[in-house]
Scaffold this active site. Structure first.
Site, short mmCIF file in Angstrom:
data_model
loop_
_atom_site.label_atom_id
_atom_site.label_comp_id
_atom_site.label_asym_id
_atom_site.label_seq_id
_atom_site.Cartn_x
_atom_site.Cartn_y
_atom_site.Cartn_z
N TYR A 1 8.25 -2.44 1.07
CA TYR A 1 7.93 -3.08 -0.17
C TYR A 1 9.22 -3.41 -0.79
O TYR A 1 10.34 -2.77 -0.92
CB TYR A 1 7.22 -2.39 -1.00
CG TYR A 1 6.54 -3.09 -2.30
CD1 TYR A 1 5.33 -3.91 -2.17
CD2 TYR A 1 6.93 -2.95 -3.55
CE1 TYR A 1 4.76 -4.60 -3.28
CE2 TYR A 1 6.71 -3.82 -4.52
CZ TYR A 1 5.36 -4.34 -4.59
OH TYR A 1 4.80 -5.26 -5.18
N PHE B 1 6.58 -12.35 -6.72
CA PHE B 1 7.34 -12.25 -5.61
C PHE B 1 7.07 -10.78 -4.78
O PHE B 1 7.45 -9.76 -5.52
CB PHE B 1 8.89 -12.44 -5.82
CG PHE B 1 9.77 -12.32 -4.82
CD1 PHE B 1 10.21 -13.41 -4.05
CD2 PHE B 1 10.06 -10.94 -4.37
CE1 PHE B 1 11.02 -13.24 -2.96
CE2 PHE B 1 11.03 -10.85 -3.23
CZ PHE B 1 11.64 -11.79 -2.55
N GLU B 2 6.79 -11.02 -3.53
CA GLU B 2 6.72 -9.86 -2.70
C GLU B 2 7.13 -10.01 -1.38
O GLU B 2 6.75 -11.21 -0.78
CB GLU B 2 5.45 -9.12 -2.67
CG GLU B 2 4.82 -8.44 -4.03
CD GLU B 2 3.47 -7.89 -3.92
OE1 GLU B 2 3.34 -7.00 -4.37
OE2 GLU B 2 2.69 -8.65 -3.08
N VAL B 3 7.91 -9.25 -0.75
CA VAL B 3 8.07 -9.09 0.60
C VAL B 3 7.70 -7.88 1.05
O VAL B 3 8.23 -6.80 0.57
CB VAL B 3 9.41 -9.73 1.01
CG1 VAL B 3 9.42 -9.53 2.87
CG2 VAL B 3 9.87 -10.92 0.73
N HIS C 1 0.08 -2.60 -7.38
CA HIS C 1 0.92 -2.48 -6.16
C HIS C 1 2.03 -1.43 -6.63
O HIS C 1 2.35 -0.70 -5.71
CB HIS C 1 1.30 -3.99 -5.88
CG HIS C 1 0.24 -4.81 -5.19
ND1 HIS C 1 0.91 -5.84 -4.85
CD2 HIS C 1 -0.96 -4.70 -5.03
CE1 HIS C 1 -0.07 -6.53 -4.17
NE2 HIS C 1 -1.33 -5.82 -4.29
#
Length: 466
Positions: free
Chosen positions: A296, A353-355, A390
């Site tokens: 994450y 924004f997440e990768v 999250h």
């Protein structure tokens, strides 16, 4: 007569000479390794060679974009029913047999990168001294991960998401050609598909969210939920009276990664309408995450509105008590709580924004966490956001070293900016953000806490941005 014959002879000689030059140029321009999509597959022991062969059953449609390269891994055929674009090849450097990448800054021309070994093993340029750092023009060497961008959008968002796509493509994806999945609770219209497909250099996929994933679950008391919305509206809590916003938060918390189209992938990068990327991205964040065992990542963190999550931590503590087997050793409790878990300090990673790793989100630990929260009803009886959900999950279920902060991905989503700390970093990345607008080290940011609990040294110059 003799003069006429002489002219003919001269014409023939000139023509022969011209053809010889064309032949020589066409056969000796580049001696380097050609970058072909089928060599992008994966190096030994990697899992990044997979590409979807066809869209999943509920796909609204799939289209191929307009870029010049192909979004491919080794062994891939055309993804879905959309054709892959172009050959994705680019010529090697004119330095035959050289393992050097490109040329230095200030040279009159930029050499194409070459690599003596398997291109699927080509190293990433992570700093300016690395080979290939300055080469940002053609398709990048190295493996492609089994990854996609994902966007939740309405048809009316078309021009806002068009701006975001152009930002991502110009700063990164034009060299990597990753796919893009678009999700909507309504069918996408022709304009949305046409505009987005024309901008994405990978393949585009369009999916409609099933009703069960965008509606009130059966256990929710509708009258109670309505009274909550009315009360929040009176107190002017942001999105407090919105039903659709609550569906969105619940969907992003527990369902986006289970959509049939998303089941084709292992990694995702979430992109929202009207975002901005301020700096070049010189390497593949998906590959970085995989090779460094990250699951994450974030670029912005802050405190959540207390009024929207009054009982979220109570639900989290109930989960901790009921499922101790899911709580990771060496987790990030110190990011979430100032008293060892008794109370929540409201810090969270900003999830627009997440990768991240999709297999983690599909794991039993995360699914148990989401379903426990979902049964408590806080998405509708309060206004739980997907960002704190999250973040609490990542903070409890992952080891702290599995969460990554991308200082070098400069990002804006109204109203906050992440501008990389460090003047030289911004110069190296060709950033156009104003460092005075960087949110990282302000009092309402939680990024310092992330650095502290991980024992990380803060970037040079952070004191000047507090």
């Amino acid at each position: 007569m003799a003069a006429g014959n002489a002219r003919i002879v001269r014409y023939v000689v000139f023509a022969f000479f011209f053809v010889a030059i064309l032949y020589f140029v066409s056969h000796s321009s580049y001696d380097g390794v050609h970058l072909k999509p089928d060599t992008f597959g994966v190096g030994k022991g990697s899992s990044s060679s997979w590409k979807p062969e066809k869209p999943a059953s509920n796909a609204d449609s799939v289209s191929s974009g307009s870029g010049s390269g192909s979004s491919s891994g080794s062994g891939s055929s055309s993804s879905g029913s959309g054709s892959s674009k172009g050959s994705g090849s680019s010529s090697g450097s004119s330095s035959s047999g050289s393992s050097e990448y490109g040329s230095t800054k200030g040279s009159s021309s930029v050499s194409r990168p070459t690599y003596e070994g398997d291109l699927a093993e080509a190293p990433m340029a992570l700093k300016p001294s690395d080979k290939g750092w300055d080469f940002l023009e053609d398709t990048a060497p190295g493996p492609r991960m089994n990854a996609t961008f994902v966007t939740l959008a309405r048809n009316s968002d078309v021009w806002e998401i068009a701006r975001s796509i152009r930002q991502v493509e110009d700063r990164f994806n034009r060299r990597y050609h990753y796919d893009w999945v678009f999700l909507n609770d309504k069918p996408f219209d022709a304009t949305f598909k046409k505009v987005t497909t024309s901008l994405v250099s990978g393949n585009t996929y369009y999916g409609e969210i099933p009703h069960d994933h965008w509606s009130f679950p059966e256990h929710i008391d509708q009258d109670k939920a309505k009274k909550v919305r009315e009360d929040m509206a009176q107190r002017k809590i942001i999105y407090g009276d919105s039903i659709s916003y609550r569906h969105m938060c619940r969907f992003e918390s527990g369902f986006f990664f289970r959509q049939p189209l998303m089941m084709n992938y292992e990694w995702y990068w979430r992109v929202e309408p009207s975002i901005e990327l301020f700096c070049d991205i010189h390497y593949d964040p998906f590959r970085f995450m995989a090779e460094n065992k990250k699951k994450y990542s974030f670029v912005l963190s802050l405190y959540e509105y207390v009024e929207t999550i009054p009982t979220l931590w109570d639900s989290a503590k109930k989960f901790i008590k009921n499922h101790p087997e899911h709580i990771a050793e060496g987790n990030s409790m110190g990011f979430l709580s100032d008293d060892g878990g008794d109370s929540y300090n409201h810090c969270h990673f900003w999830s627009n924004f997440e990768v991240g790793n999709l297999n983690w989100l599909r794991s039993k630990a995360y699914i148990d966490f989401f379903e426990s929260l979902d049964q408590d009803g806080g998405f509708f009886y309060e206004r739980w956001g997907d960002a704190p959900v999250h973040s609490i999950a990542a903070g409890l279920l992952l080891k702290k070293e599995e969460i990554h902060f991308f200082n070098d991905i400069a990002y804006y989503h109204v109203p906050f900016t992440h501008c990389p700390t460090g003047e030289q970093t911004r110069i190296d990345l060709r950033c156009h953000c104003n460092p005075k607008e960087n949110f990282d080290w302000k009092g309402y940011s939680c990024t310092s806490r992330y650095f502290d609990i991980n024992g990380l040294e803060k970037p040079e110059g952070y004191e000047n941005q507090q």
